[in-house]
Design a protein around this motif. Sequence first.
Motif, PDB file in Angstrom:
ATOM      1  N   SER A 130     -42.766  83.847  -6.704  1.00 20.75           N
ATOM      2  CA  SER A 130     -43.762  84.276  -7.809  1.00 20.75           C
ATOM      3  C   SER A 130     -44.556  85.372  -7.375  1.00 20.75           C
ATOM      4  CB  SER A 130     -44.784  82.990  -7.977  1.00 20.75           C
ATOM      5  OG  SER A 130     -45.217  82.619  -6.576  1.00 20.75           O
ATOM      6  N   VAL A 131     -45.608  85.627  -8.335  1.00 20.30           N
ATOM      7  CA  VAL A 131     -46.391  86.827  -7.984  1.00 20.30           C
ATOM      8  C   VAL A 131     -47.822  86.110  -7.857  1.00 20.30           C
ATOM      9  CG1 VAL A 131     -47.564  88.747  -8.816  1.00 20.30           C
ATOM     10  CG2 VAL A 131     -45.150  88.325  -8.950  1.00 20.30           C
ATOM     11  N   ILE A 132     -48.716  86.158  -7.014  1.00 12.45           N
ATOM     12  CA  ILE A 132     -50.107  85.716  -6.968  1.00 12.45           C
ATOM     13  C   ILE A 132     -50.991  86.696  -6.863  1.00 12.45           C
ATOM     14  CG2 ILE A 132     -49.179  83.689  -5.507  1.00 12.45           C
ATOM     15  CD1 ILE A 132     -50.229  84.991  -3.053  1.00 12.45           C
ATOM     16  N   SER A 133     -52.404  86.473  -7.447  1.00 13.90           N
ATOM     17  CA  SER A 133     -53.427  87.432  -7.007  1.00 13.90           C
ATOM     18  C   SER A 133     -54.541  86.902  -6.436  1.00 13.90           C
ATOM     19  CB  SER A 133     -54.068  87.711  -8.762  1.00 13.90           C
ATOM     20  OG  SER A 133     -55.108  88.326  -8.795  1.00 13.90           O
ATOM     21  N   GLU A 134     -54.974  87.960  -5.643  1.00 12.33           N
ATOM     22  CA  GLU A 134     -55.938  87.686  -4.589  1.00 12.33           C
ATOM     23  C   GLU A 134     -56.718  88.910  -4.410  1.00 12.33           C
ATOM     24  OE1 GLU A 134     -58.228  85.581  -1.977  1.00 12.33           O
ATOM     25  OE2 GLU A 134     -56.631  84.797  -2.945  1.00 12.33           O
ATOM     26  N   ASN A 135     -58.093  88.928  -4.615  1.00 14.76           N
ATOM     27  CA  ASN A 135     -59.207  89.757  -4.614  1.00 14.76           C
ATOM     28  C   ASN A 135     -58.751  91.103  -5.490  1.00 14.76           C
ATOM     29  OD1 ASN A 135     -60.654  88.586  -2.678  1.00 14.76           O
ATOM     30  ND2 ASN A 135     -59.426  89.071  -1.095  1.00 14.76           N
ATOM     31  N   ASP A 136     -58.030  90.881  -6.747  1.00 14.02           N
ATOM     32  CA  ASP A 136     -57.732  91.698  -7.692  1.00 14.02           C
ATOM     33  C   ASP A 136     -56.551  92.651  -7.270  1.00 14.02           C
ATOM     34  OD1 ASP A 136     -59.783  91.102  -9.441  1.00 14.02           O
ATOM     35  OD2 ASP A 136     -61.057  92.274  -8.402  1.00 14.02           O
ATOM     36  N   GLN A 137     -55.614  92.022  -6.071  1.00 14.32           N
ATOM     37  CA  GLN A 137     -54.598  92.661  -5.817  1.00 14.32           C
ATOM     38  C   GLN A 137     -53.529  91.585  -5.921  1.00 14.32           C
ATOM     39  OE1 GLN A 137     -54.412  95.790  -4.273  1.00 14.32           O
ATOM     40  NE2 GLN A 137     -56.571  95.831  -4.843  1.00 14.32           N
ATOM     41  N   TYR A 138     -52.207  92.201  -6.353  1.00 15.84           N
ATOM     42  CA  TYR A 138     -51.144  91.417  -6.599  1.00 15.84           C
ATOM     43  C   TYR A 138     -50.003  91.543  -5.398  1.00 15.84           C
ATOM     44  CZ  TYR A 138     -52.889  91.476 -11.376  1.00 15.84           C
ATOM     45  OH  TYR A 138     -53.563  91.271 -12.498  1.00 15.84           O
TER      46      TYR A 138
END
Length: 176
Positions: A130-138
């Motif tokens: 999957s792709v996750i988002s953390e602090n507006d980064q992918y």
Amino acid sequence: IDEVALAAPVISPEEGIYSEPQYITVEIPDDSYFVYYTTDGSQPGMQSTLYEGAIPMPIGESEFAFVIYDEGGRQGETVYVKYRLDMNITFTGEQASHMLVRTLMTQGIIMDTEGRSADMEGTRQYVAESVISENDQYYYLLEEIYISPDGMRQKTGSRYAVSIVTGECFIAMRNS
């Protein structure tokens, strides 16, 4: 005696096509209920994966099935949802896996591109699920899979994150 039927679990987001990473969540009435799910659309049961928190939406097409149980083992209605995560990304999940393998080799965690290490007989494989988002980064989220000498495959529980922009590799940990 009339028995009250268990409500079907409420799943978010709604099924559909998404262009940015999403987390799949389940509303559970309280701690006396348990939700189990499958990721291949098959009927889940108590032997399936226990829902323990938000699930990153897999890349591409996926079909989830969720079912709720109460503490007495009564089963509720099954909910089926289909998703498609289509993102405009810099490189593929397979390329992210190769970047992670090179990083792990540099750090001495594995010895070669096959995922061999000095402390075990089998090999390790890294799969972008999957792709996750953390602090507006992918980031690609990669699962480590151990492959024994006889070919048996088992998830190790180790996860890694690879930036889809820079290729930097990180250890991924689940938090609240």
